[in-house]
Design a protein around this motif. Structure first.
Motif, short mmCIF file in Angstrom:
data_model
loop_
_atom_site.label_atom_id
_atom_site.label_comp_id
_atom_site.label_asym_id
_atom_site.label_seq_id
_atom_site.Cartn_x
_atom_site.Cartn_y
_atom_site.Cartn_z
N LYS A 48 0.91 -1.15 0.05
CA LYS A 48 -0.01 -0.21 0.11
C LYS A 48 0.87 1.29 0.03
CE LYS A 48 -3.97 -1.65 2.41
NZ LYS A 48 -4.85 -2.06 3.67
N ALA A 49 1.93 1.30 0.86
CA ALA A 49 2.74 2.20 0.81
C ALA A 49 3.45 2.49 -0.48
CB ALA A 49 3.85 2.14 1.89
N ASN A 50 4.03 1.67 -1.18
CA ASN A 50 4.63 1.46 -2.39
C ASN A 50 3.71 2.34 -3.39
OD1 ASN A 50 6.61 1.55 -4.30
ND2 ASN A 50 5.89 -0.64 -4.72
N MET A 51 2.39 1.66 -3.59
CA MET A 51 1.17 2.36 -4.44
C MET A 51 1.14 3.79 -4.17
SD MET A 51 0.37 0.02 -6.66
CE MET A 51 1.98 -0.52 -6.58
N LEU A 52 1.20 4.35 -3.14
CA LEU A 52 0.98 5.79 -2.88
C LEU A 52 2.03 6.45 -3.12
CD1 LEU A 52 -0.79 5.53 0.88
CD2 LEU A 52 -1.54 6.49 -1.30
N ILE A 53 3.48 5.90 -3.00
CA ILE A 53 4.33 6.76 -3.43
C ILE A 53 4.50 6.58 -5.10
CG2 ILE A 53 7.19 6.39 -3.70
CD1 ILE A 53 6.10 7.30 -0.85
N LEU A 54 4.08 5.56 -5.62
CA LEU A 54 4.04 5.66 -7.17
C LEU A 54 2.79 6.66 -7.58
CD1 LEU A 54 4.51 1.77 -7.95
CD2 LEU A 54 6.27 3.77 -8.38
N LYS A 55 1.78 6.80 -6.98
CA LYS A 55 1.00 7.64 -7.37
C LYS A 55 1.22 9.03 -7.20
CE LYS A 55 -3.84 9.00 -5.91
NZ LYS A 55 -4.91 8.96 -4.93
N GLY A 56 1.78 9.42 -6.02
CA GLY A 56 2.52 10.51 -6.07
C GLY A 56 3.46 11.05 -7.21
N HIS A 57 4.26 10.16 -7.42
CA HIS A 57 5.39 10.24 -8.44
C HIS A 57 4.57 10.56 -9.91
CE1 HIS A 57 9.10 9.56 -10.69
NE2 HIS A 57 8.57 8.70 -11.43
N LEU A 58 3.48 9.74 -10.19
CA LEU A 58 3.03 9.90 -11.33
C LEU A 58 2.00 11.33 -11.50
CD1 LEU A 58 1.18 6.47 -11.81
CD2 LEU A 58 2.83 7.37 -13.30
N ASN A 59 1.55 11.80 -10.30
CA ASN A 59 0.91 13.04 -10.29
C ASN A 59 1.85 14.13 -10.21
OD1 ASN A 59 -1.65 12.12 -10.33
ND2 ASN A 59 -1.67 11.66 -8.32
N SER A 60 3.05 13.95 -10.03
CA SER A 60 3.80 15.02 -9.66
C SER A 60 5.08 15.19 -10.77
CB SER A 60 4.54 15.32 -8.45
OG SER A 60 5.12 14.29 -7.97
N CYS A 61 6.08 14.26 -10.59
CA CYS A 61 7.18 13.88 -11.40
C CYS A 61 6.91 13.70 -12.91
CB CYS A 61 8.27 13.07 -10.90
SG CYS A 61 9.02 13.42 -9.17
N VAL A 62 6.04 12.73 -13.14
CA VAL A 62 5.66 12.35 -14.22
C VAL A 62 4.81 13.25 -15.09
CG1 VAL A 62 4.40 10.46 -15.91
CG2 VAL A 62 5.84 9.95 -13.88
N LYS A 63 3.87 13.91 -14.32
CA LYS A 63 3.19 14.89 -15.03
C LYS A 63 3.88 16.41 -15.70
CE LYS A 63 -1.03 15.91 -13.15
NZ LYS A 63 -1.98 16.66 -12.24
N GLU A 64 4.73 16.65 -14.58
CA GLU A 64 5.77 17.66 -14.83
C GLU A 64 6.66 17.22 -16.24
OE1 GLU A 64 9.46 19.92 -12.67
OE2 GLU A 64 7.65 19.53 -11.51
N ALA A 65 7.10 16.23 -16.15
CA ALA A 65 8.06 15.91 -17.48
C ALA A 65 7.13 15.78 -18.70
CB ALA A 65 8.50 14.56 -17.06
N PHE A 66 5.91 15.54 -18.69
CA PHE A 66 4.92 15.47 -19.80
C PHE A 66 4.88 17.05 -20.19
CE2 PHE A 66 4.33 10.91 -19.55
CZ PHE A 66 4.42 10.54 -20.85
N LEU A 67 4.73 17.69 -19.37
CA LEU A 67 4.33 19.22 -19.54
C LEU A 67 5.50 19.77 -20.16
CD1 LEU A 67 2.28 20.15 -16.33
CD2 LEU A 67 1.32 19.97 -18.75
N ASN A 68 6.71 19.34 -19.78
CA ASN A 68 8.18 19.87 -20.28
C ASN A 68 8.67 19.01 -21.42
OD1 ASN A 68 8.20 22.29 -18.42
ND2 ASN A 68 8.86 20.47 -16.88
N ASN A 69 7.77 18.24 -21.97
CA ASN A 69 7.98 17.46 -23.28
C ASN A 69 9.09 16.50 -22.95
OD1 ASN A 69 6.03 18.29 -24.75
ND2 ASN A 69 7.40 20.15 -25.12
N SER A 70 9.42 15.91 -21.91
CA SER A 70 10.41 15.16 -21.39
C SER A 70 9.96 13.92 -20.71
CB SER A 70 11.60 15.72 -20.59
OG SER A 70 11.05 16.53 -19.39
N GLY A 71 8.63 13.24 -21.07
CA GLY A 71 8.04 12.36 -20.40
C GLY A 71 8.42 10.90 -20.43
N GLU A 72 9.05 10.58 -21.62
CA GLU A 72 9.48 9.38 -22.01
C GLU A 72 10.36 8.68 -20.82
OE1 GLU A 72 11.90 7.19 -25.67
OE2 GLU A 72 10.42 8.81 -26.06
N GLU A 73 11.51 9.32 -20.50
CA GLU A 73 12.30 8.85 -19.35
C GLU A 73 11.43 8.42 -18.27
OE1 GLU A 73 15.74 10.16 -16.26
OE2 GLU A 73 15.48 11.15 -18.52
N LYS A 74 10.36 9.26 -17.96
CA LYS A 74 9.67 8.92 -16.73
C LYS A 74 8.71 7.73 -16.82
CE LYS A 74 11.20 12.20 -14.18
NZ LYS A 74 12.48 12.18 -13.26
#
Length: 87
Positions: A48-74
């Motif tokens: 459960k903890a891992n899923m929450l960490i991944l959810k946060g990552h998707l909602n922050s780091c991955v989202k930001e990367a796509f907004l900056n056209n660098s989402g492929e690495e994420k």
């Protein structure tokens, strides 16, 4: 610290307490099935903890990367994590 991380910490603290209890059960020579059930419960808390960490990552780091056209690495990072989870 965001909401997901705070909630993940709660799950991990619960798992930590469970693991300490499991170690005590082993030292006391408790029934194997009871120990196994407690191990399963601790694993669930960690998952459960891992899923929450991944959810946060998707909602922050991955989202930001796509907004900056660098989402492929994420995306590759997430695929690697999912691969580890399914082994």
């Amino acid at each position: 610290m965001n909401k997901e991380r705070e909630e993940a910490k709660k799950y991990l603290k619960t798992a930590k307490g469970q693991i300490e209890g499991i170690l005590k059960m082993i030292d006391e020579g408790r029934y194997c099935i009871d120990i196994s059930n407690q191990i399963i419960a601790a694993e669930k808390q960690i998952k459960k903890a891992n899923m929450l960490i991944l959810k946060g990552h998707l909602n922050s780091c991955v989202k930001e990367a796509f907004l900056n056209n660098s989402g492929e690495e994420k995306v590759d990072e997430i695929i690697d994590v999912f691969d580890k989870l399914t082994r």
